[in-house]
Write an enzyme that holds these catalytic residues in place. Structure first.
Site, PDB file in Angstrom:
ATOM      1  N   GLU A   1      12.190 -10.706  -8.820  1.00 24.33           N
ATOM      2  CA  GLU A   1      11.213 -11.788  -8.772  1.00 24.33           C
ATOM      3  C   GLU A   1      11.059 -12.375 -10.167  1.00 24.33           C
ATOM      4  O   GLU A   1      11.142 -11.652 -11.160  1.00 24.33           O
ATOM      5  CB  GLU A   1       9.851 -11.266  -8.308  1.00 24.33           C
ATOM      6  CG  GLU A   1       9.746 -11.053  -6.832  1.00 24.33           C
ATOM      7  CD  GLU A   1       8.324 -10.731  -6.398  1.00 24.33           C
ATOM      8  OE1 GLU A   1       8.082 -10.781  -5.192  1.00 24.33           O
ATOM      9  OE2 GLU A   1       7.481 -10.420  -7.248  1.00 24.33           O
TER      10      GLU A   1
ATOM     11  N   CYS B   1      -3.164  -8.429  -4.784  1.00 23.26           N
ATOM     12  CA  CYS B   1      -3.573  -9.580  -5.594  1.00 23.26           C
ATOM     13  C   CYS B   1      -4.050 -10.733  -4.715  1.00 23.26           C
ATOM     14  O   CYS B   1      -3.454 -11.036  -3.690  1.00 23.26           O
ATOM     15  CB  CYS B   1      -2.437 -10.009  -6.500  1.00 23.26           C
ATOM     16  SG  CYS B   1      -1.960  -8.726  -7.693  1.00 23.26           S
TER      17      CYS B   1
ATOM     18  N   SER C   1       8.151 -14.660  -7.172  1.00 26.11           N
ATOM     19  CA  SER C   1       6.931 -14.036  -6.695  1.00 26.11           C
ATOM     20  C   SER C   1       6.216 -14.995  -5.760  1.00 26.11           C
ATOM     21  O   SER C   1       6.326 -16.219  -5.886  1.00 26.11           O
ATOM     22  CB  SER C   1       6.028 -13.701  -7.887  1.00 26.11           C
ATOM     23  OG  SER C   1       4.717 -13.425  -7.467  1.00 26.11           O
TER      24      SER C   1
ATOM     25  N   ASP D   1       4.911  -4.853  -8.117  1.00 26.71           N
ATOM     26  CA  ASP D   1       5.721  -5.971  -8.600  1.00 26.71           C
ATOM     27  C   ASP D   1       5.160  -6.575  -9.885  1.00 26.71           C
ATOM     28  O   ASP D   1       5.911  -7.036 -10.742  1.00 26.71           O
ATOM     29  CB  ASP D   1       5.829  -7.051  -7.522  1.00 26.71           C
ATOM     30  CG  ASP D   1       6.873  -6.702  -6.481  1.00 26.71           C
ATOM     31  OD1 ASP D   1       7.232  -5.517  -6.381  1.00 26.71           O
ATOM     32  OD2 ASP D   1       7.327  -7.603  -5.765  1.00 26.71           O
TER      33      ASP D   1
ATOM     34  N   CYS E   1       1.151  -3.577  -0.520  1.00 27.00           N
ATOM     35  CA  CYS E   1       1.781  -4.558  -1.390  1.00 27.00           C
ATOM     36  C   CYS E   1       3.241  -4.811  -1.040  1.00 27.00           C
ATOM     37  O   CYS E   1       3.911  -3.980  -0.440  1.00 27.00           O
ATOM     38  CB  CYS E   1       1.631  -4.120  -2.849  1.00 27.00           C
ATOM     39  SG  CYS E   1      -0.105  -4.162  -3.394  1.00 27.00           S
ATOM     40  N   ASP E   2       3.674  -5.980  -1.437  1.00 28.52           N
ATOM     41  CA  ASP E   2       5.018  -6.505  -1.409  1.00 28.52           C
ATOM     42  C   ASP E   2       6.024  -5.805  -0.506  1.00 28.52           C
ATOM     43  O   ASP E   2       5.992  -5.959   0.690  1.00 28.52           O
ATOM     44  CB  ASP E   2       5.532  -6.601  -2.850  1.00 28.52           C
ATOM     45  CG  ASP E   2       4.726  -7.639  -3.615  1.00 28.52           C
ATOM     46  OD1 ASP E   2       3.754  -7.250  -4.257  1.00 28.52           O
ATOM     47  OD2 ASP E   2       5.032  -8.831  -3.534  1.00 28.52           O
ATOM     48  N   LYS E   3       6.935  -4.994  -1.042  1.00 28.91           N
ATOM     49  CA  LYS E   3       8.037  -4.462  -0.239  1.00 28.91           C
ATOM     50  C   LYS E   3       7.606  -3.326   0.672  1.00 28.91           C
ATOM     51  O   LYS E   3       8.348  -2.939   1.575  1.00 28.91           O
ATOM     52  CB  LYS E   3       9.175  -3.967  -1.136  1.00 28.91           C
ATOM     53  CG  LYS E   3       9.615  -4.962  -2.191  1.00 28.91           C
ATOM     54  CD  LYS E   3       9.804  -6.344  -1.633  1.00 28.91           C
ATOM     55  CE  LYS E   3       9.609  -7.424  -2.660  1.00 28.91           C
ATOM     56  NZ  LYS E   3       8.323  -7.454  -3.346  1.00 28.91           N
TER      57      LYS E   3
END
Length: 553
Positions: free
Chosen positions: A442, A191, A468, A78, A119-121
């Site tokens: 985002e 992150c 985000s 992202d 991470c994310d998705k």
């Protein structure tokens, strides 16, 4: 064993021959076949080390008498996709991840799955697949990145994004920004703040689908490798005991997850992902219910982007287990829910203590009385909008101002960086929703630019897109219905007054109903921006953000 479909009996001699072409022995084929969905790639810092995690998982599986079989899964960074057309693919990738794992597990008759995201998705996509397939499954993430450091100050990716805004108004020099760029992200891992990836990895623990420590043990810590080996060992126990995800991801487990989400001040993106995961196991998460949980759950952890702490601090304080133990003191956690340990949440946290009451505040001394997230309703968002209220300055909890309307993220960023946004104004970015984007980008770049310029205490941002997990300030996203389907956000005009009351869960366009109806009669649905390829198909099928942006064709 389910895998006997592809390996047992005379008629399966051709199948066994294909396995033997890859070097598998008869002994290996006699054991349970465990699929390892590994999202390793060389474009995401949180995934660059996942080959090492996968090897540790394989060791655990072999120790417990299974045969590991690894396959690849895509992933979008992202941070690298942020601020340009690439971000349209991020949320859309979640469905593709779930679909691809379903295909691999369905086609090859695995007995169980170990899912390796970070991470994310990727995390919610894998959890969606686990719920859909209902095969014994366990998640082991790659772990969070350590915070960077410069001149005695801790840094993370958000420091660099906000540095862009600070440099634009002369608060820092180009050399200062270059120094942030060099030092903010010191190595592998997701992150380091309570951004989306780490929020979802923490909630995976609470849902019961990851072992204790999954959300907080740093990527570079040897405990992460030991956790991966243990996860490999545990999947064999889950297969033997026939413990499946739908026995773990119950309504009570989702209640626990949302409660912890409120206590940690998690990313607003969880209000997209948890409903989508719940949908896969036949559970409906109502947005009003989320507000009810937020009202009774105190905000106990103040991590970046809104607070001073990072994931390594939460880990040192005892991690998510210590937070759940704290919440359990007021009966805010259902201790009976099953987990991949084979035990309940209550059994998992029985002897856990909070080791740092500043990082995990005592239940009677929270950072905020209410939970970290809130869902707003009103004439601008009849079906809801989401804000991380724990990251909003107290002076912006109630705000009224004139709308500055932009038809895309790029238009808004240009206005912000060129100094065309004044204190008190409300930025409206529309046609960035699931259909309108498509992909619901985002928007860390505009929120970070606003924060870097010191305007986050004076300017609000409202969008049918999303933010985000690193965003802070009065950033209100997921406005539903979205502009592309004719929602009220499509009817806002420059200078219209908008009223925000986060404490009352209200978001209202202060325009007379008759005028709204007049504008609606004149509104014309715009053409879909992208009609071909995966995004074209996604735009046709995706539902509104208030459903979790699910595809339910």
């Amino acid at each position: 064993m389910r895998s006997n479909q592809v390996k047992k009996g005379t008629s399966r001699a051709p199948h066994r021959s294909l396995f033997k072409a890859m070097g598998y022995t008869d002994e290996e084929l006699s054991r349970p076949l465990i699929g390892i969905a590994n999202s390793f790639n060389e474009i995401i810092p949180g995934h660059i080390h996942l080959r090492t995690i996968a090897e540790a998982v394989k060791a655990g599986i072999r120790m417990a008498g299974g045969t590991p079989i690894e396959f690849g899964v895509i992933g979008v960074c992202d941070g690298i996709a942020m601020g340009h057309e690439g971000m349209k693919y991020s949320l859309a990738s979640r469905e593709l991840i779930a679909d691809s794992i379903e295909i691999m597990a369905g086609a090859h008759a695995f007995d169980g799955l170990v899912l390796i995201p970070n991470c994310d998705k990727i995390v919610p996509g894998m959890l969606m697949a686990a719920g859909r397939l209902n095969l014994p499954s366990i998640i082991i993430s790659g772990g969070p990145m350590l915070a960077g450091e410069l001149n005695g100050n801790r840094l993370d990716l958000n420091s660099v994004f906000e540095g862009v805004g600070a440099e634009a108004i002369g608060k820092i020099t180009k050399e200062d920004l270059a120094a942030l760029e060099e030092r903010a992200c010191p190595g592998c891992g997701s992150c380091s703040g309570m951004f989306t990836a780490n929020t979802m990895n923490c909630l995976t623990e609470v849902l019961g689908m990851g072992l204790p420590g999954n959300g907080t043990i740093p990527a570079v810590d040897a405990r992460r490798l030991r956790l991966a080996k243990t996860s490999g060992f545990r999947i064999m126990e889950l297969v033997k005991a026939k413990i499946q995800p739908r026995a773990i991801m119950t309504k009570e487990a989702f209640t626990n997850a949302l409660t912890v989400d409120m206590a940690i001040g998690g990313s607003t993106n969880t209000i997209l992902h948890l409903p989508a995961i719940a949908h896969e196991v036949g559970i409906n998460l109502d947005l009003n219910w989320i507000n009810e949980l937020s009202e009774k759950t105190p905000h106990l952890c103040h991590l970046r982007p809104s607070g001073p702490h990072h994931l390594q601090d939460l880990d040192a304080a005892g991690g998510i287990s210590a937070l759940m133990a704290t919440l359990a003191q007021q009966n805010l956690i259902d201790l009976s829910t099953l987990t991949v340990t084979g035990q309940s949440i209550g059994e998992n946290i029985r002897d856990v203590n909070n080791l740092n009451p500043d990082v995990i505040r005592p239940i009677n001394n929270p950072y905020h009385e209410r939970g970290g997230l809130a869902v707003l309703f009103g004439t601008l968002a009849p079906d809801g909008a989401v804000v991380k209220q724990s990251a909003v300055d107290p002076g912006m909890m109630v705000h009224e101002g004139p709308a500055r309307v932009f038809e895309s993220e790029e238009e808004a960023i240009s206005a912000i960086l060129n100094g065309n946004i004044k204190p008190g104004e409300i930025i409206v970015i529309r046609y960035e929703g699931p259909k309108g984007g498509p992909g619901m980008r985002e928007m860390l770049s505009p929120t970070s630019a606003i924060a870097g310029m010191g305007l986050d205490r004076q300017v609000a941002l409202i969008t049918d897109g999303r933010f985000s997990g690193a965003s802070r300030g009065a950033s209100i996203g997921h406005v539903s219905p979205e502009a592309a389907t004719g929602g009220p956000i499509a009817l806002v005009q420059e200078g219209d007054r908008i009223q925000i009351d986060i404490s009352a869960h209200r978001l209202d366009l202060l325009v007379e109903p008759e005028e709204i109806e007049r504008r609606k009669a004149q509104w014309k649905q715009p053409a879909i921006r992208i009609t071909n390829g995966y995004l074209g198909r996604y735009a046709k099928l995706v539902k509104s953000a208030n459903t979790g942006a699910i595809i339910d064709a």
